[in-house]
Design a protein around this motif. Sequence first.
Motif, short mmCIF file in Angstrom:
data_model
loop_
_atom_site.label_atom_id
_atom_site.label_comp_id
_atom_site.label_asym_id
_atom_site.label_seq_id
_atom_site.Cartn_x
_atom_site.Cartn_y
_atom_site.Cartn_z
N ASP A 198 -7.35 -1.11 16.67
CA ASP A 198 -8.10 -2.11 16.21
C ASP A 198 -7.33 -3.38 15.85
OD1 ASP A 198 -9.86 -3.61 14.70
OD2 ASP A 198 -10.72 -2.19 14.00
N HIS A 199 -7.54 -4.53 16.55
CA HIS A 199 -6.71 -5.65 16.16
C HIS A 199 -6.70 -6.11 14.93
CE1 HIS A 199 -6.62 -6.09 20.54
NE2 HIS A 199 -5.64 -6.85 20.66
N ASP A 200 -7.81 -5.76 14.07
CA ASP A 200 -7.82 -5.96 12.55
C ASP A 200 -6.74 -5.50 11.82
OD1 ASP A 200 -9.99 -7.50 12.83
OD2 ASP A 200 -11.42 -6.05 12.27
N ASP A 201 -6.37 -4.17 12.50
CA ASP A 201 -5.23 -3.43 11.82
C ASP A 201 -3.75 -3.70 12.37
OD1 ASP A 201 -6.92 -2.37 9.99
OD2 ASP A 201 -7.54 -0.87 11.42
N ASP B 2 -1.07 -5.84 15.21
CA ASP B 2 -0.75 -6.88 16.34
C ASP B 2 -0.17 -6.25 17.57
OD1 ASP B 2 -1.21 -9.16 14.29
OD2 ASP B 2 0.75 -8.63 13.00
N HIS C 264 1.34 -2.05 13.69
CA HIS C 264 0.65 -2.08 12.44
C HIS C 264 1.03 -3.02 11.49
CE1 HIS C 264 -1.71 -0.97 8.75
NE2 HIS C 264 -2.45 -0.29 9.70
N LYS C 265 0.01 -3.73 11.02
CA LYS C 265 0.39 -5.08 10.23
C LYS C 265 1.12 -4.85 9.06
CE LYS C 265 -3.40 -8.01 12.24
NZ LYS C 265 -4.66 -8.56 12.03
#
Length: 323
Positions: A182-185, A187, A252-253
Amino acid sequence: MNILITSAGRRVSLIRSFQKELKKINKDSKVFATDADPVLSAACQIADDFFKVPRLDAPDYISVLMNLCKTHNISLIIPTIDTELLELAKTKEKFKQEGIEVVISSVDFVSKCRNKRVIHQFFESQNVSVAKEYEKDNYSLPLFIKPLDGSRSVDTYLIRTKEELTDYHFNNEKLMFLEYIDHDDFDEFTCDLYFSKDHTLKCVVPRKRIEVRDGEVYKALTVSNVLIPYIKKNLNKIEGAVGCLTAQFFLHKYDNEKIYAIEINPRFGGGYPLSYLSGANFTKWLIEEYLYDKSIEEKFDVWESDLLMIRYDDEVLVHGYKD
């Protein structure tokens, strides 16, 4: 000592980088380009001269390249497109016997890179995590689908519901069902890697992908982060790897322990100009190593971090064009 950039297409910045670095060493040397339709190629128009060549699947493609190199004193070939890499790797020694260096990794390594499932296995053998691949009768949603041998994001799908799946997805044996990252989590980074002739890693430049069009990055940022020591530790030596490789990772961000590798392309990527302009001069190192037989030292700290690239469309004009 002239250089040939094959399948030049829109790679204007790549051509210019070789022109700039080559002419610093020898102002009389030239950077040539080839394409199946060179008059309509912006990079060919920027090159010192260009040549029309057969399509990549034509049986005489390699022999035409060979004759061009002999005729125009070309000592170095830089391939740029996935579909020509394997054939050039297979004929690399044939070119070398004629005094022509092709900067391409070994047949074995190029073959691994061209098959996404095999390169995943390679990553795992190097203690590098990858997205889980599902059986097509036992998957979890959401999932990401991509072809074994794809490029430029062609035939890729983000599937969130069962209704989005079709017979095409299930029946096409080339399509892989993968865990969705998931790109929300996370980069996404494309890392430019430089491997010397002895297959040793000399430089890593992580480029954060901010905006991508048609598979090529348009907005990106150089970032000095945990990917550099991670790649140095796990991919410091790759048998058969030489020159510029582009490797894609998800980081992971908030948790730097969560890193997933996606793929490797054994060629210059479309975003290489950002690495070059940041100070990672792969272009110069290739010229020094392959044309002047110089050894390349480690260059992990020569580039500028936090450099933002914002690309835009420009014009190349061809006077007197007749269709």
